[in-house]
Scaffold this motif. Structure first.
Motif, PDB file in Angstrom:
ATOM      1  N   CYS A   1     -14.146 -16.350  -4.147  1.00 36.02           N
ATOM      2  CA  CYS A   1     -13.540 -16.409  -2.432  1.00 36.02           C
ATOM      3  C   CYS A   1     -12.045 -16.843  -2.603  1.00 36.02           C
ATOM      4  CB  CYS A   1     -14.150 -17.804  -1.854  1.00 36.02           C
ATOM      5  SG  CYS A   1     -16.381 -17.143  -1.469  1.00 36.02           S
TER       6      CYS A   1
ATOM      7  N   LEU B   1     -17.396 -18.691  -8.172  1.00 43.52           N
ATOM      8  CA  LEU B   1     -17.544 -18.167  -6.627  1.00 43.52           C
ATOM      9  C   LEU B   1     -16.313 -18.378  -6.079  1.00 43.52           C
ATOM     10  CD1 LEU B   1     -21.639 -17.408  -5.596  1.00 43.52           C
ATOM     11  CD2 LEU B   1     -20.409 -15.617  -6.216  1.00 43.52           C
ATOM     12  N   GLY B   2     -15.954 -19.567  -6.243  1.00 44.62           N
ATOM     13  CA  GLY B   2     -15.159 -20.303  -5.831  1.00 44.62           C
ATOM     14  C   GLY B   2     -13.766 -19.799  -5.858  1.00 44.62           C
TER      15      GLY B   2
ATOM     16  N   GLY C   1     -18.088 -27.523  -7.099  1.00 49.00           N
ATOM     17  CA  GLY C   1     -18.311 -27.554  -8.094  1.00 49.00           C
ATOM     18  C   GLY C   1     -17.990 -28.457  -9.104  1.00 49.00           C
TER      19      GLY C   1
ATOM     20  N   ALA D   1     -21.294 -22.335  -8.979  1.00 53.39           N
ATOM     21  CA  ALA D   1     -20.103 -22.150  -7.685  1.00 53.39           C
ATOM     22  C   ALA D   1     -18.755 -21.919  -7.924  1.00 53.39           C
ATOM     23  CB  ALA D   1     -20.537 -23.891  -6.928  1.00 53.39           C
ATOM     24  N   ARG D   2     -17.903 -22.511  -9.185  1.00 57.43           N
ATOM     25  CA  ARG D   2     -16.247 -22.840  -9.193  1.00 57.43           C
ATOM     26  C   ARG D   2     -16.337 -21.118  -9.721  1.00 57.43           C
ATOM     27  NH1 ARG D   2     -17.765 -26.850 -12.742  1.00 57.43           N
ATOM     28  NH2 ARG D   2     -17.480 -25.481 -14.901  1.00 57.43           N
TER      29      ARG D   2
ATOM     30  N   MET E   1     -16.005 -24.211  -2.540  1.00 61.12           N
ATOM     31  CA  MET E   1     -17.091 -24.091  -3.627  1.00 61.12           C
ATOM     32  C   MET E   1     -16.695 -24.775  -4.947  1.00 61.12           C
ATOM     33  SD  MET E   1     -20.055 -22.436  -2.517  1.00 61.12           S
ATOM     34  CE  MET E   1     -20.233 -20.847  -4.028  1.00 61.12           C
TER      35      MET E   1
ATOM     36  N   ILE F   1     -13.447 -21.459   2.835  1.00 52.32           N
ATOM     37  CA  ILE F   1     -15.342 -21.516   1.786  1.00 52.32           C
ATOM     38  C   ILE F   1     -14.829 -21.320   0.401  1.00 52.32           C
ATOM     39  CG2 ILE F   1     -17.107 -19.423   1.205  1.00 52.32           C
ATOM     40  CD1 ILE F   1     -17.275 -19.010   3.963  1.00 52.32           C
TER      41      ILE F   1
END
Length: 65
Positions: free
Chosen positions: A17, A13-14, A57, A10-11, A53, A49
């Motif tokens: 983004c 992907l964050g 995370g 999650a981190r 994320m 987003i």
């Protein structure tokens, strides 16, 4: 997949983004063209987003019983 691996994903992907959103917003500011509105919307969406994320995370996972 355990909770630590999910949080790391999650981190990552964050952060991706956040970078994409920042690049899109910079393109809107630095090079205004006819595609300004789609880039602005995409940039704001990706940035928002990304913030969620990264925040999710970093949240501590619940204890395992």
């Amino acid at each position: 997949m355990d909770s630590n691996k999910k949080a790391k994903t999650a981190r990552v992907l964050g952060y991706i983004c956040l970078v994409v959103g920042t690049v899109n917003l910079a393109l809107v500011v630095l090079d205004p063209t006819e595609a300004e509105l789609p880039l602005l919307v995409t940039g704001l969406s990706a940035f928002t987003i990304g913030i969620f994320m990264v925040a999710l995370g970093r949240k501590k996972p619940p204890p395992v019983d």
